[in-house]
Design a protein around this motif. Sequence first.
Motif, PDB file in Angstrom:
ATOM      1  N   VAL A 100       0.851  -1.186   0.000  1.00 11.53           N
ATOM      2  CA  VAL A 100       0.000   0.000   0.000  1.00 11.53           C
ATOM      3  C   VAL A 100       0.890   1.240   0.000  1.00 11.53           C
ATOM      4  N   GLY A 101       0.624   2.142  -0.911  1.00 15.72           N
ATOM      5  CA  GLY A 101       1.449   3.328  -1.074  1.00 15.72           C
ATOM      6  C   GLY A 101       2.401   3.247  -2.247  1.00 15.72           C
ATOM      7  N   ALA A 102       2.603   2.029  -2.793  1.00 20.85           N
ATOM      8  CA  ALA A 102       3.495   1.867  -3.940  1.00 20.85           C
ATOM      9  C   ALA A 102       2.839   2.423  -5.197  1.00 20.85           C
ATOM     10  N   THR A 103       3.643   2.920  -6.097  1.00 19.10           N
ATOM     11  CA  THR A 103       3.152   3.420  -7.376  1.00 19.10           C
ATOM     12  C   THR A 103       3.712   2.548  -8.498  1.00 19.10           C
ATOM     13  N   VAL A 154      -3.764   1.875  -2.986  1.00 17.82           N
ATOM     14  CA  VAL A 154      -4.337   2.455  -1.764  1.00 17.82           C
ATOM     15  C   VAL A 154      -4.974   1.402  -0.868  1.00 17.82           C
ATOM     16  N   GLY A 155      -5.037   0.159  -1.326  1.00 10.85           N
ATOM     17  CA  GLY A 155      -5.650  -0.889  -0.512  1.00 10.85           C
ATOM     18  C   GLY A 155      -5.224  -2.267  -0.966  1.00 10.85           C
ATOM     19  N   ARG A 156      -5.491  -3.249  -0.140  1.00  9.27           N
ATOM     20  CA  ARG A 156      -5.174  -4.643  -0.467  1.00  9.27           C
ATOM     21  C   ARG A 156      -6.357  -5.515  -0.059  1.00  9.27           C
ATOM     22  N   MET A 157      -6.753  -6.416  -0.966  1.00 13.49           N
ATOM     23  CA  MET A 157      -7.869  -7.307  -0.689  1.00 13.49           C
ATOM     24  C   MET A 157      -7.468  -8.447   0.247  1.00 13.49           C
ATOM     25  N   ALA A 158      -8.455  -8.967   0.941  1.00 17.57           N
ATOM     26  CA  ALA A 158      -8.236 -10.186   1.718  1.00 17.57           C
ATOM     27  C   ALA A 158      -8.112 -11.360   0.749  1.00 17.57           C
ATOM     28  N   PRO A 159      -7.429 -12.428   1.144  1.00 16.60           N
ATOM     29  CA  PRO A 159      -7.282 -13.586   0.248  1.00 16.60           C
ATOM     30  C   PRO A 159      -8.633 -14.174  -0.144  1.00 16.60           C
ATOM     31  N   THR A 160      -8.784 -14.506  -1.426  1.00 11.18           N
ATOM     32  CA  THR A 160     -10.003 -15.127  -1.929  1.00 11.18           C
ATOM     33  C   THR A 160      -9.780 -16.564  -2.369  1.00 11.18           C
ATOM     34  N   GLY A 161      -8.503 -16.986  -2.487  1.00  9.01           N
ATOM     35  CA  GLY A 161      -8.216 -18.325  -2.972  1.00  9.01           C
ATOM     36  C   GLY A 161      -8.495 -18.506  -4.447  1.00  9.01           C
ATOM     37  N   SER A 162      -8.502 -17.412  -5.191  1.00  8.14           N
ATOM     38  CA  SER A 162      -8.802 -17.444  -6.623  1.00  8.14           C
ATOM     39  C   SER A 162      -7.759 -16.630  -7.378  1.00  8.14           C
ATOM     40  N   PRO A 163      -7.789 -16.637  -8.731  1.00  9.03           N
ATOM     41  CA  PRO A 163      -6.837 -15.825  -9.489  1.00  9.03           C
ATOM     42  C   PRO A 163      -6.919 -14.338  -9.202  1.00  9.03           C
TER      43      PRO A 163
END
Length: 336
Positions: A84-87, A111-120
């Motif tokens: 988060v914060g990387a460009t 600006v954000g990161r998803m929780a793991p979904t176990g999918s592509p």
Amino acid sequence: MLFAAVYLQPADVPLLSGAVYEEVTSHERVSIAAPLAFGDTVDGAPVVGTTEGFIDHLAGDLAEGRSFASVTEAVAGARVPLAVGATFEPAHGVGAAAEEGAHEGERLTVVGRMAPTGSPWDRAVLVPVEAVWLVHGLASGHGADWDGTVGPPFDAASFPGTPAILVSAEELWANYALRSEFTRDNVMAFFPGAVLSRLHGLLGDVREVMSVLAVVTQVLVAAGVLTGLVILTQLYAQRLALLRALGAPARFVLGLVWCYAATLILGGALLGVAVGWAATVVLSRVVTARTDVLVTAHIGWSELHLVAGFATVAVTLALLPALVASSRDVVGDLRG
């Protein structure tokens, strides 16, 4: 339940039009209709344009940060190596054909990161669909008076088109009605879950075949073990006869040979379970890394029951060479 509506037309009509999107979103049964636009990558991870509603539907609350609010922001999947914060600057294309620098100056910030979904989707970077359109010189989808706010509602006349629309209805039966309604000449609707179900069915058939092969293999292994025990009793016949000559009863020889055989069989079974567990862990990680689908294969009770059954039958059959060894002619073996 979701389905995607995609064009099956030649390259000159490659995208779902704004009219189709407007028809889908205006349908009374639709609760979510998220356009998907793709074609760019960053460090091998696909950059997919969509809406904030799709992110909420896909992963729920974000594990870190917030969702995107402008065309310069992005949300990374759980396995994307971008903090988060990387460009980053997306490359045009996928794989070896990706063109670095094709979108020079178009930088996006995570600006954000998803929780793991176990999918592509864990390996994808999600951005506003407007960002994908604009970076390729297309319209924004909102008309001339757009104030920069991303997401629906979109203007059908300014809608540049999208390869797919992910649709969800509030009720299960409505998904089947939508699939029937939107499957026509230039659009196809399908259930991803149905495709996965056929894949799981195929894998289930493979598993049945492998189970039969495992049983046949165990029969051959048991036969090989018993044959080896018979040969060993012949090799050690003189020593066993010496024990009998020194006063050891026949039951002692029987128990000695049987315990030796049982130790080999049980030790081999335990070693096989350990090797199988290690192979399962390694193969699961390899498949997950190559497909981006989380695979958590493990050794279950059915496999343990199979091993236990094999060990029980083999140990019981090991009584046969033990009986043969205990009933051999002592004098003849001593002379041999």
